[in-house]
Design a protein around this motif. Structure first.
Motif, PDB file in Angstrom:
ATOM      1  N   GLY A  71       0.791  -1.220   0.000  1.00 35.54           N
ATOM      2  CA  GLY A  71       0.000   0.000   0.000  1.00 35.54           C
ATOM      3  C   GLY A  71       0.821   1.268   0.000  1.00 35.54           C
ATOM      4  N   ARG A  72       2.132   1.157   0.295  1.00 31.77           N
ATOM      5  CA  ARG A  72       3.000   2.338   0.351  1.00 31.77           C
ATOM      6  C   ARG A  72       3.986   2.393  -0.822  1.00 31.77           C
ATOM      7  NH1 ARG A  72       1.824   4.827   4.868  1.00 31.77           N
ATOM      8  NH2 ARG A  72       1.171   3.662   6.716  1.00 31.77           N
ATOM      9  N   ARG A  73       3.759   1.583  -1.841  1.00 32.37           N
ATOM     10  CA  ARG A  73       4.713   1.509  -2.952  1.00 32.37           C
ATOM     11  C   ARG A  73       4.342   2.391  -4.136  1.00 32.37           C
ATOM     12  NH1 ARG A  73       6.224  -4.999  -3.134  1.00 32.37           N
ATOM     13  NH2 ARG A  73       7.002  -5.096  -0.969  1.00 32.37           N
ATOM     14  N   ARG A  74       3.247   3.106  -4.052  1.00 30.01           N
ATOM     15  CA  ARG A  74       2.791   3.878  -5.205  1.00 30.01           C
ATOM     16  C   ARG A  74       3.008   5.379  -5.044  1.00 30.01           C
ATOM     17  NH1 ARG A  74      -2.877   0.835  -6.955  1.00 30.01           N
ATOM     18  NH2 ARG A  74      -1.933  -1.227  -7.302  1.00 30.01           N
ATOM     19  N   GLY A  75       3.877   5.755  -4.138  1.00 24.60           N
ATOM     20  CA  GLY A  75       4.135   7.174  -3.956  1.00 24.60           C
ATOM     21  C   GLY A  75       3.746   7.648  -2.578  1.00 24.60           C
ATOM     22  N   ARG A  76       3.183   8.851  -2.495  1.00 24.87           N
ATOM     23  CA  ARG A  76       2.891   9.505  -1.222  1.00 24.87           C
ATOM     24  C   ARG A  76       1.716   8.838  -0.512  1.00 24.87           C
ATOM     25  NH1 ARG A  76       2.724  16.017  -0.713  1.00 24.87           N
ATOM     26  NH2 ARG A  76       4.472  15.627  -2.126  1.00 24.87           N
ATOM     27  N   THR A  77       1.938   8.461   0.759  1.00 24.70           N
ATOM     28  CA  THR A  77       0.865   7.883   1.577  1.00 24.70           C
ATOM     29  C   THR A  77       0.868   8.549   2.945  1.00 24.70           C
ATOM     30  OG1 THR A  77       2.305   6.092   2.384  1.00 24.70           O
ATOM     31  CG2 THR A  77       0.976   5.642   0.421  1.00 24.70           C
ATOM     32  N   ALA A  78      -0.261   8.490   3.636  1.00 27.80           N
ATOM     33  CA  ALA A  78      -0.394   9.112   4.952  1.00 27.80           C
ATOM     34  C   ALA A  78       0.106   8.171   6.043  1.00 27.80           C
ATOM     35  CB  ALA A  78      -1.846   9.485   5.209  1.00 27.80           C
ATOM     36  N   VAL A  79       0.771   8.771   7.043  1.00 30.35           N
ATOM     37  CA  VAL A  79       1.255   8.017   8.201  1.00 30.35           C
ATOM     38  C   VAL A  79       0.919   8.817   9.452  1.00 30.35           C
ATOM     39  CG1 VAL A  79       3.257   7.098   9.416  1.00 30.35           C
ATOM     40  CG2 VAL A  79       3.145   6.960   6.924  1.00 30.35           C
ATOM     41  N   THR A  80       0.339   8.156  10.431  1.00 24.79           N
ATOM     42  CA  THR A  80       0.094   8.794  11.725  1.00 24.79           C
ATOM     43  C   THR A  80       1.183   8.358  12.685  1.00 24.79           C
ATOM     44  OG1 THR A  80      -2.295   8.783  11.353  1.00 24.79           O
ATOM     45  CG2 THR A  80      -1.537   9.086  13.622  1.00 24.79           C
ATOM     46  N   THR A  81       1.907   9.313  13.263  1.00 29.46           N
ATOM     47  CA  THR A  81       3.019   9.013  14.163  1.00 29.46           C
ATOM     48  C   THR A  81       2.566   9.091  15.613  1.00 29.46           C
ATOM     49  OG1 THR A  81       3.814  11.263  14.493  1.00 29.46           O
ATOM     50  CG2 THR A  81       4.454  10.178  12.441  1.00 29.46           C
ATOM     51  N   ASP A  82       3.469   8.779  16.535  1.00 34.13           N
ATOM     52  CA  ASP A  82       3.134   8.867  17.957  1.00 34.13           C
ATOM     53  C   ASP A  82       3.525  10.214  18.563  1.00 34.13           C
ATOM     54  OD1 ASP A  82       5.880   8.740  18.192  1.00 34.13           O
ATOM     55  OD2 ASP A  82       5.930   6.776  19.152  1.00 34.13           O
ATOM     56  N   GLY A  83       4.122  11.092  17.755  1.00 31.11           N
ATOM     57  CA  GLY A  83       4.460  12.427  18.224  1.00 31.11           C
ATOM     58  C   GLY A  83       5.783  12.553  18.940  1.00 31.11           C
ATOM     59  N   SER A  84       6.467  11.407  19.196  1.00 34.20           N
ATOM     60  CA  SER A  84       7.735  11.478  19.925  1.00 34.20           C
ATOM     61  C   SER A  84       8.861  10.676  19.260  1.00 34.20           C
ATOM     62  CB  SER A  84       7.552  10.984  21.364  1.00 34.20           C
ATOM     63  OG  SER A  84       7.096   9.637  21.389  1.00 34.20           O
ATOM     64  N   SER A  85       8.510   9.695  18.436  1.00 30.13           N
ATOM     65  CA  SER A  85       9.542   8.872  17.797  1.00 30.13           C
ATOM     66  C   SER A  85      10.286   9.663  16.734  1.00 30.13           C
ATOM     67  CB  SER A  85       8.909   7.639  17.146  1.00 30.13           C
ATOM     68  OG  SER A  85       8.375   6.775  18.129  1.00 30.13           O
ATOM     69  N   THR A  86      11.557   9.340  16.568  1.00 28.96           N
ATOM     70  CA  THR A  86      12.369  10.015  15.558  1.00 28.96           C
ATOM     71  C   THR A  86      12.000   9.520  14.167  1.00 28.96           C
ATOM     72  OG1 THR A  86      14.120   8.353  15.605  1.00 28.96           O
ATOM     73  CG2 THR A  86      14.263  10.174  17.199  1.00 28.96           C
ATOM     74  N   LEU A  87      12.420  10.278  13.179  1.00 27.53           N
ATOM     75  CA  LEU A  87      12.172   9.888  11.804  1.00 27.53           C
ATOM     76  C   LEU A  87      12.894   8.586  11.473  1.00 27.53           C
ATOM     77  CD1 LEU A  87      10.854  10.522   9.138  1.00 27.53           C
ATOM     78  CD2 LEU A  87      12.743  12.092   8.614  1.00 27.53           C
ATOM     79  N   GLY A  88      14.091   8.413  12.021  1.00 29.45           N
ATOM     80  CA  GLY A  88      14.818   7.169  11.793  1.00 29.45           C
ATOM     81  C   GLY A  88      14.053   5.966  12.302  1.00 29.45           C
ATOM     82  N   HIS A  89      13.489   6.092  13.494  1.00 26.32           N
ATOM     83  CA  HIS A  89      12.685   4.999  14.056  1.00 26.32           C
ATOM     84  C   HIS A  89      11.456   4.735  13.191  1.00 26.32           C
ATOM     85  CE1 HIS A  89      10.840   2.436  17.122  1.00 26.32           C
ATOM     86  NE2 HIS A  89       9.727   3.088  16.889  1.00 26.32           N
ATOM     87  N   LEU A  90      10.835   5.786  12.719  1.00 22.37           N
ATOM     88  CA  LEU A  90       9.641   5.634  11.884  1.00 22.37           C
ATOM     89  C   LEU A  90       9.981   4.919  10.578  1.00 22.37           C
ATOM     90  CD1 LEU A  90       6.686   6.252  11.179  1.00 22.37           C
ATOM     91  CD2 LEU A  90       7.455   8.454  10.277  1.00 22.37           C
ATOM     92  N   VAL A  91      11.082   5.316   9.947  1.00 24.76           N
ATOM     93  CA  VAL A  91      11.487   4.702   8.677  1.00 24.76           C
ATOM     94  C   VAL A  91      11.722   3.205   8.874  1.00 24.76           C
ATOM     95  CG1 VAL A  91      13.358   4.599   6.977  1.00 24.76           C
ATOM     96  CG2 VAL A  91      12.408   6.805   7.668  1.00 24.76           C
ATOM     97  N   GLU A  92      12.424   2.847   9.943  1.00 19.78           N
ATOM     98  CA  GLU A  92      12.682   1.435  10.197  1.00 19.78           C
ATOM     99  C   GLU A  92      11.405   0.679  10.547  1.00 19.78           C
ATOM    100  OE1 GLU A  92      17.259   0.774  11.401  1.00 19.78           O
ATOM    101  OE2 GLU A  92      15.924   1.239  13.077  1.00 19.78           O
ATOM    102  N   SER A  93      10.500   1.324  11.274  1.00 19.34           N
ATOM    103  CA  SER A  93       9.256   0.652  11.643  1.00 19.34           C
ATOM    104  C   SER A  93       8.387   0.364  10.419  1.00 19.34           C
ATOM    105  CB  SER A  93       8.463   1.497  12.651  1.00 19.34           C
ATOM    106  OG  SER A  93       7.933   2.668  12.035  1.00 19.34           O
TER     107      SER A  93
END
Length: 249
Positions: free
Chosen positions: A21-43
């Motif tokens: 679902g995330r392979r076609r370009g821009r998609t929405a992601v809801t974060t937890d407000g405290s995790s780093t971008l690096g953590h988000l990318v790996e998750s």
């Protein structure tokens, strides 16, 4: 997660790591407000070893950046050839990459290899201690923070694996100078000094030899030489090479 909503996009080269679902370009992601971008990318599935740089609204940011509402994140692939500063370029391969390790050694590339599964923590520690680039198809291993540097091997086919590593890191090639069994350096050897290690047919049929300075294994232009020569010729033609020519058995 129940925090800021951002949009997220990965480079085409990295889309195999994320869900369909995330392979076609821009998609929405809801974060937890405290995790780093690096953590988000790996998750989301992308090993940081494969990330060249991160863009937020078109500007480069570190992996420690904490995403805010409305930001658009672009995950860019590593630029090739990749530069690894701080130490000579050396590799460490996990238990599943034995053929790749032998082919890198055939080309004179320093490639340590664990023939037994010593576990991810031990591999990561060895990478850090010896300052070797960890090569693996195991994303979990590449996420370990102890690793000095790492790279995902994208194919399960040895020919493609070799081209991938040579194209990504552009190591200096010196074919026939390294032992394919132990990674030690080869030196020319006269027949008399190694004859006790040779079978009778080899004694009679060959006169040019090399020997590993580490494990003592003897090499000559044996039955498999033509196949190995083809690997070397193709690699040198495409990626270049330097160094002396020595026999391989």
């Amino acid at each position: 997660m129940n925090g800021p909503e951002i949009t997220f996009e990965v480079a085409p080269e990295l889309r195999l790591f994320v869900s369909h679902g995330r392979r076609r370009g821009r998609t929405a992601v809801t974060t937890d407000g405290s995790s780093t971008l690096g953590h988000l990318v790996e998750s989301l599935g992308v090993p940081l070893t494969e990330v060249g740089h991160l863009l937020v609204d078109g500007l480069t940011v570190p992996a420690s950046h904490v995403p805010r509402t409305g930001e658009h994140v672009e995950v860019c692939a590593v630029r090739r050839p990749q530069q690894i500063p701080g130490a000579p370029l050396r590799f460490l391969l996990d238990v599943h990459l034995g053929t790749l390790a032998r082919r890198l050694r055939l080309l004179g590339v320093d490639a340590a290899y664990e023939s037994e599964d010593i576990g991810d923590p031990a591999l990561a520690a060895l990478s850090a201690r010896q300052r070797r680039v960890m090569l693996s198809r195991d994303r979990g291993l590449l996420r370990r923070r102890e690793i000095w540097a790492g790279a995902y091997v994208y194919s399960d086919k040895p020919d493609e694996q070799l081209r991938d590593v040579l194209g990504r890191f552009a190591p200096a090639l010196a074919p026939w100078t390294r032992c394919t069994a132990c990674n030690g350096e080869l030196t020319e050897a006269d027949k008399e000094s190694v004859i006790s290690r040779l079978e009778q047919g080899t004694q009679a049929g060959y006169d040019v030899f090399a020997q590993c300075t580490a494990c003592g294994r003897v090499y000559w232009r044996g039955a498999h030489h033509a196949r190995l020569e083809a690997i070397v010729t193709d690699a040198v033609r495409e990626f270049g090479g330097t160094g002396r020519q020595t026999p391989a058995g």
